[in-house]
Design an enzyme around this catalytic site. Structure first.
Site, PDB file in Angstrom:
ATOM      1  N   GLN A 248     -79.687   3.501   5.035  1.00  0.00           N
ATOM      2  CA  GLN A 248     -79.837   3.761   3.553  1.00  0.00           C
ATOM      3  C   GLN A 248     -78.379   4.315   2.794  1.00  0.00           C
ATOM      4  O   GLN A 248     -77.849   3.804   1.750  1.00  0.00           O
ATOM      5  CB  GLN A 248     -80.929   4.842   3.441  1.00  0.00           C
ATOM      6  CG  GLN A 248     -81.224   5.278   2.179  1.00  0.00           C
ATOM      7  CD  GLN A 248     -81.924   4.136   1.293  1.00  0.00           C
ATOM      8  OE1 GLN A 248     -82.639   3.251   1.965  1.00  0.00           O
ATOM      9  NE2 GLN A 248     -81.983   4.080  -0.151  1.00  0.00           N
ATOM     10  N   GLU A 249     -77.635   5.090   3.711  1.00  0.00           N
ATOM     11  CA  GLU A 249     -76.434   5.722   3.131  1.00  0.00           C
ATOM     12  C   GLU A 249     -75.328   4.748   2.923  1.00  0.00           C
ATOM     13  O   GLU A 249     -74.476   4.546   2.082  1.00  0.00           O
ATOM     14  CB  GLU A 249     -76.274   7.083   3.937  1.00  0.00           C
ATOM     15  CG  GLU A 249     -76.855   8.317   4.182  1.00  0.00           C
ATOM     16  CD  GLU A 249     -76.798   8.936   2.733  1.00  0.00           C
ATOM     17  OE1 GLU A 249     -76.056   8.733   1.804  1.00  0.00           O
ATOM     18  OE2 GLU A 249     -77.672   9.974   2.547  1.00  0.00           O
ATOM     19  N   THR A 250     -75.164   4.047   4.307  1.00  0.00           N
ATOM     20  CA  THR A 250     -73.808   3.040   4.148  1.00  0.00           C
ATOM     21  C   THR A 250     -74.012   1.702   4.754  1.00  0.00           C
ATOM     22  O   THR A 250     -73.034   0.905   4.913  1.00  0.00           O
ATOM     23  CB  THR A 250     -72.916   3.960   5.051  1.00  0.00           C
ATOM     24  OG1 THR A 250     -73.478   3.905   6.424  1.00  0.00           O
ATOM     25  CG2 THR A 250     -72.487   5.316   4.382  1.00  0.00           C
TER      26      THR A 250
ATOM     27  N   TYR B 152     -85.017   7.464  -2.715  1.00  0.00           N
ATOM     28  CA  TYR B 152     -84.377   7.741  -1.414  1.00  0.00           C
ATOM     29  C   TYR B 152     -85.328   8.064  -0.153  1.00  0.00           C
ATOM     30  O   TYR B 152     -85.303   7.511   0.725  1.00  0.00           O
ATOM     31  CB  TYR B 152     -83.688   8.949  -1.293  1.00  0.00           C
ATOM     32  CG  TYR B 152     -82.616   9.290  -0.268  1.00  0.00           C
ATOM     33  CD1 TYR B 152     -81.444   8.375   0.140  1.00  0.00           C
ATOM     34  CD2 TYR B 152     -82.982  10.041   0.613  1.00  0.00           C
ATOM     35  CE1 TYR B 152     -80.515   9.048   1.088  1.00  0.00           C
ATOM     36  CE2 TYR B 152     -82.380  10.356   1.752  1.00  0.00           C
ATOM     37  CZ  TYR B 152     -81.065   9.797   2.132  1.00  0.00           C
ATOM     38  OH  TYR B 152     -80.212   9.986   2.883  1.00  0.00           O
TER      39      TYR B 152
ATOM     40  N   ILE C 249     -78.944   3.138  -2.119  1.00  0.00           N
ATOM     41  CA  ILE C 249     -78.679   1.843  -1.627  1.00  0.00           C
ATOM     42  C   ILE C 249     -79.613   1.127  -1.339  1.00  0.00           C
ATOM     43  O   ILE C 249     -80.639   1.653  -0.792  1.00  0.00           O
ATOM     44  CB  ILE C 249     -77.904   1.720  -0.290  1.00  0.00           C
ATOM     45  CG1 ILE C 249     -76.501   2.805  -0.723  1.00  0.00           C
ATOM     46  CG2 ILE C 249     -77.423   0.567   0.282  1.00  0.00           C
ATOM     47  CD1 ILE C 249     -75.807   3.035   0.730  1.00  0.00           C
TER      48      ILE C 249
END
Length: 500
Positions: free
Chosen positions: A341-343, A467, A9
């Site tokens: 970063q994830e959601t 990431y 993301i």
């Protein structure tokens, strides 16, 4: 926690407050005295770093200020007119974006010419004074400079000449185009009293101080004034003192390819018609509306005064993340960066691979039997932190920088692919305990000649490398912004302990 083939993301980000604030000075380039037009310049010889080197590194570094029209954080997510405009360029060229925030007594020109950043994107006018040290792209905006009075003044001057005769002081920064304009007016015979303030004060902060009656008069670009006027009381617009300043990005004067690429990009978003009126792309119109015409909604995102604002933290889940991370003995800001970063802090997120909740926990790696509970914020964070802590323990023999890099990579891609990359690094006579050679090996595992020999096969290593960079860079954002706000609070409220 994503599988190897998932897309990450956002764009990679890092914030460095300044060389002088953190490192005691930039320490590169030739030394020179303060410029006679108010620019404090130390680095006059630019490093060699053009677009080819930027592409090779995969990182574009943007120098800016922390303000609502440039770059700021809201609930852990990055916002800002300049940030969004540069981010789109970075995405189009497959580059990660790092944000370098100028700190106390720091010159953005020094940061640029020393190679700490690659462009200055801070609503800067392309003035002759600045062009002595840097080059500028084509413009992406035209603005007028306007005087701004405190509403506490009775009968504020209606002309520049009246202001000069009034005895009022105009408060500006010495490295601003507004100060340069004051000097031009003096040369034209209009001698206005000027009060210089530290350069870390941005225009929005000065407008806030004027609205509170701390200063009598300041200068602002008309678009910044209109944005501030919509949510700050106590401001009165005065006469225009300069028309149609060209706002552009600054680059090193020995980076022609970077300038060319930026010009090609900006030409698609801003052009001047035959009548000299601007023609903007839909994307640029949206950004202008969001940041300069957004009304009081902007006050919900950013406040120039560190003592006010909707939130005293980084994200909507600060208390939860702090509690869980502290219990596990790991850095809560790094965990916050993982969640962003994830959601982007969406507790109902679910990936195509089945990862669930805030930290995108894969059910097969969870100790929770009822997988629907992974949408519970507390349970999800506890599971995510438990998995992350397991990786950190696994790599505990490394130094902290490599430990976190490997742990984040394992969280993203899994231990199997990471082990393949470490074996490949060994085969190439490189250190498997250093992140850089292992990151290079991850990239190689995208090619058949390498992954066909790997135990776990193909891996989209570029996503894992990004990431790790993005999470660590965002951590620096959080850490440095918290420190910056603490410094601001200490300056404005001596004796107050702590901001967060």
């Amino acid at each position: 926690m994503n599988s190897c083939t998932e897309r990450t993301i956002g764009i990679g980000l890092a914030v460095v407050l300044s060389c002088s604030l953190w490192l005691g000075g930039c320490g590169s380039g030739n030394e020179s005295p303060v410029d006679d037009r108010g620019l404090s310049i130390r680095v006059t010889e630019p490093v060699q770093r053009d677009f080819d080197k930027i592409k090779e590194d995969g990182v574009l570094r943007m120098i800016t200020r922390y303000s609502s029209n440039t770059y700021f954080l809201h609930q852990g997510i990055e916002w800002g007119f300049e940030y969004e405009l540069v981010s789109r360029f970075a995405r189009e060229h497959d580059l990660a974006l790092e944000v370098v925030i100028t700190g106390i007594n720091e010159s953005p020109y020094d940061l640029l010419n020393s190679g700490k950043g690659d462009l200055i994107a801070a609503n800067y006018a392309a003035t002759p004074e600045r062009q002595r040290y840097v080059d500028f792209t084509r413009p992406y905006n035209l603005v007028d400079q306007v005087l701004v009075y405190s509403s506490e003044l009775d009968n504020p001057p209606q002309t520049i000449e009246e202001l000069a005769q009034s005895g009022l002081s105009v408060t500006v920064r010495s490295n601003s185009s507004y100060f340069h304009r004051m000097q031009d007016l003096k040369e034209e015979g209009v001698d206005i009293d000027v009060n210089l303030v530290p350069n870390e004060k941005d225009t929005e902060s000065l407008l806030f101080d004027v609205s509170q009656g701390k200063y009598e008069v300041t200068v602002a670009d008309d678009n910044i004034f209109q944005a501030a006027f919509s949510y700050m009381d106590g401001l009165v617009q005065g006469p225009t003192i300069a028309e149609k300043d060209t706002i552009a990005w600054a680059v090193r004067n020995n980076a022609p390819e970077l300038k060319k690429e930026l010009n090609n990009y900006l030409e698609g978003h801003f052009q001047l018609r035959e009548d000299k009126e601007p023609k903007r792309s839909l994307f640029l119109q949206v950004l202008r509306k969001r940041y300069f015409e957004g009304g009081r909604r902007l006050a919900n995102y950013y406040s120039p005064n560190p003592s006010i604002g909707e939130s005293d933290g980084i994200s909507p889940y600060d208390d939860l993340i702090k509690s869980v991370a502290d219990s596990a003995g790991i850095n809560w800001l790094m965990v916050t960066s993982v969640v962003a970063q994830e959601t982007k802090f969406n507790p109902r997120a679910k990936s195509w691979a089945g990862a669930m909740g805030l930290m995108q926990v894969m059910p097969q790696y969870s100790e929770v039997s009822d997988t629907t509970l992974l949408y519970n914020e507390e349970i999800n964070v506890r599971e995510g932190v438990r998995i992350l802590k397991r990786h950190l323990d696994h790599y505990s023999y490394m130094d902290s920088t490599n430990q976190w890099s490997f742990s984040l990579a394992a969280y993203n891609v899994g231990e199997g692919h990471l082990a393949d990359a470490r074996r490949l690094a060994i085969d190439q006579n490189k250190n498997p305990n250093e992140w850089e050679p292992v990151a290079d090996a991850l990239l190689k595992l995208m090619h058949r000649s390498y992954y066909r020999k790997a135990r776990h096969g193909f891996c989209r290593g570029i996503e894992t490398v990004r990431y790790v960079r993005e999470v660590k860079n965002r951590y620096e954002i959080y850490r440095n912004v918290l420190t910056m706000r603490q410094l601001e609070l200490n300056q404005s409220s001596p004796g107050v302990l702590g901001f967060f």
